[in-house]
Motif scaffolding. Structure first.
Motif, short mmCIF file in Angstrom:
data_model
loop_
_atom_site.label_atom_id
_atom_site.label_comp_id
_atom_site.label_asym_id
_atom_site.label_seq_id
_atom_site.Cartn_x
_atom_site.Cartn_y
_atom_site.Cartn_z
N ASN A 178 -0.29 -8.51 -10.46
CA ASN A 178 -0.52 -7.67 -9.29
C ASN A 178 -1.99 -7.57 -8.93
O ASN A 178 -2.87 -7.86 -9.74
CB ASN A 178 0.02 -6.25 -9.54
N LYS B 255 0.06 -11.04 5.79
CA LYS B 255 1.17 -10.17 5.39
C LYS B 255 0.74 -8.70 5.43
O LYS B 255 -0.35 -8.35 4.99
CB LYS B 255 1.60 -10.47 3.95
N THR B 256 1.62 -7.87 5.95
CA THR B 256 1.35 -6.43 5.90
C THR B 256 1.89 -5.92 4.57
O THR B 256 3.08 -6.05 4.29
CB THR B 256 2.05 -5.71 7.06
N ILE B 257 1.03 -5.37 3.72
CA ILE B 257 1.50 -4.94 2.40
C ILE B 257 1.74 -3.44 2.33
O ILE B 257 2.53 -2.98 1.51
CB ILE B 257 0.54 -5.41 1.28
N LEU B 258 1.08 -2.68 3.18
CA LEU B 258 1.33 -1.23 3.17
C LEU B 258 0.91 -0.64 4.52
O LEU B 258 -0.13 -1.00 5.05
CB LEU B 258 0.52 -0.56 2.05
N THR B 259 1.76 0.24 5.05
CA THR B 259 1.33 1.04 6.19
C THR B 259 1.52 2.50 5.80
O THR B 259 2.40 2.82 5.00
CB THR B 259 2.13 0.75 7.47
N ALA B 260 0.69 3.35 6.33
CA ALA B 260 0.81 4.76 6.00
C ALA B 260 0.61 5.60 7.23
O ALA B 260 -0.14 5.24 8.14
CB ALA B 260 -0.22 5.14 4.94
N ALA C 288 -4.66 4.38 -3.33
CA ALA C 288 -4.57 3.30 -4.30
C ALA C 288 -3.12 2.85 -4.42
O ALA C 288 -2.21 3.68 -4.38
CB ALA C 288 -5.09 3.74 -5.66
N PHE C 289 -2.92 1.54 -4.52
CA PHE C 289 -1.58 0.98 -4.74
C PHE C 289 -1.76 -0.46 -5.23
O PHE C 289 -2.88 -0.97 -5.27
CB PHE C 289 -0.75 1.03 -3.45
N SER C 290 -0.65 -1.08 -5.62
CA SER C 290 -0.70 -2.47 -6.08
C SER C 290 0.29 -3.31 -5.30
O SER C 290 1.28 -2.79 -4.80
CB SER C 290 -0.33 -2.57 -7.56
N TYR C 291 0.04 -4.59 -5.24
CA TYR C 291 1.01 -5.50 -4.65
C TYR C 291 0.96 -6.82 -5.41
O TYR C 291 -0.01 -7.11 -6.12
CB TYR C 291 0.73 -5.72 -3.16
N LYS C 292 2.01 -7.60 -5.28
CA LYS C 292 2.06 -8.91 -5.93
C LYS C 292 1.13 -9.85 -5.17
O LYS C 292 1.40 -10.21 -4.03
CB LYS C 292 3.50 -9.45 -5.86
#
Lengths: 102, 151
Positions: free
Chosen positions: A14, A54-59, A72-76
């Motif tokens: 990740n 790629k969109t990995i996070l929206t808030a 903070a967050f994780s993605y592959k």
């Protein structure tokens, strides 16, 4: 000068993304101590984090997120990815930052 | 000033309808936004506006301090163990507007988000994870010694 500190680091499979934004995050409910008048709302409403295309996070945020917000967050992902974070606040102001995953 | 609000409203509405026609958003998501979940004054109203009826689940984990000395900065991490989690929301039941944040997980994103929120007084931090057409929730009480909504 960007108001965003953005870091992206490989952790195993990740990528850990950490962001610190400079923003007052006023709820619109706080009173100015000197004038006694309400401080107008001014907070980040929308955040989009992308890696490449790629969109990995929206808030979506409200005024209850702390001043100078942290996320903070994780993605592959992998080293070399280009991670970009962009925000828009309730006044329509915008900012963005980009970093290479290390 | 009125004109500006009006313009923003129109822009937002047209953007939303564009997104619907492009199939990016489901109507229920737009409804949730139109319902003003962020403006809701109680936890129940916020859930109604979000169109969620979550069930309590041990799969949702909240990492937050038991006692927050400063309510203006309460670090919160929410992890969802529910398979297929697409959305994580953080609410505070004692705040004037309980909904703090909604995170929509994109491609490859892990179901764990960390942020910092404001808490006006001792209250429950409520996390909700949406997975498919189901939603799950968990809560944790945080004792606040100095409120974070006054300033």
């Amino acid at each position: 000068m960007s108001s965003i500190k953005l870091k992206a680091k490989v952790e195993g499979d990740n990528v850990e993304v950490k962001a610190l934004m400079t923003h007052p995050m006023e709820t619109g409910q706080r009173k100015d101590k000197k004038t006694g008048e309400l401080v107008p709302a001014h907070f980040i409403q929308d955040i989009t984090v992308t890696a490449g295309d790629k969109t990995i996070l929206t808030a979506k945020w409200g005024g209850s997120v702390s001043k100078n917000p942290y996320l903070a967050f994780s993605y592959k992902g992998k080293a070399g990815d280009k991670v970009k974070l962009a925000w828009t606040d309730n006044k329509g102001e915008k900012d963005a930052a980009e970093t290479d995953v290390a | 000033m009125k004109r500006r609000t009006f313009l923003q409203g129109t822009l937002a509405a047209s953007a939303a309808s564009l997104a619907v026609s492009a199939g990016l958003l489901t109507p229920s998501m737009v409804m949730a936004e139109g319902g003003g979940a962020f403006d809701a004054k109680t936890l129940d109203d916020a859930l109604k506006a979000m169109a969620l009826t979550p069930t309590e689940s041990a799969d949702i984990k909240i990492k937050a301090p038991e006692i927050a000395e400063n309510g203006a900065v309460v670090p919160v991490t929410v992890t969802s163990g529910a398979a297929g989690t697409t959305e994580i929301s953080i609410l505070v039941d004692g705040n004037p507007t309980p909904l703090a944040a909604t995170f929509t997980l994109g491609e490859g994103a892990q179901p764990e988000v960390s942020t910092r929120i404001k808490m006006g007084k001792t209250a429950n931090v409520v996390a909700i994870a949406k997975a498919g057409d189901k939603s799950f929730t968990a809560k944790q009480e945080v004792k606040v010694t100095i409120g974070g909504c006054g300033g």
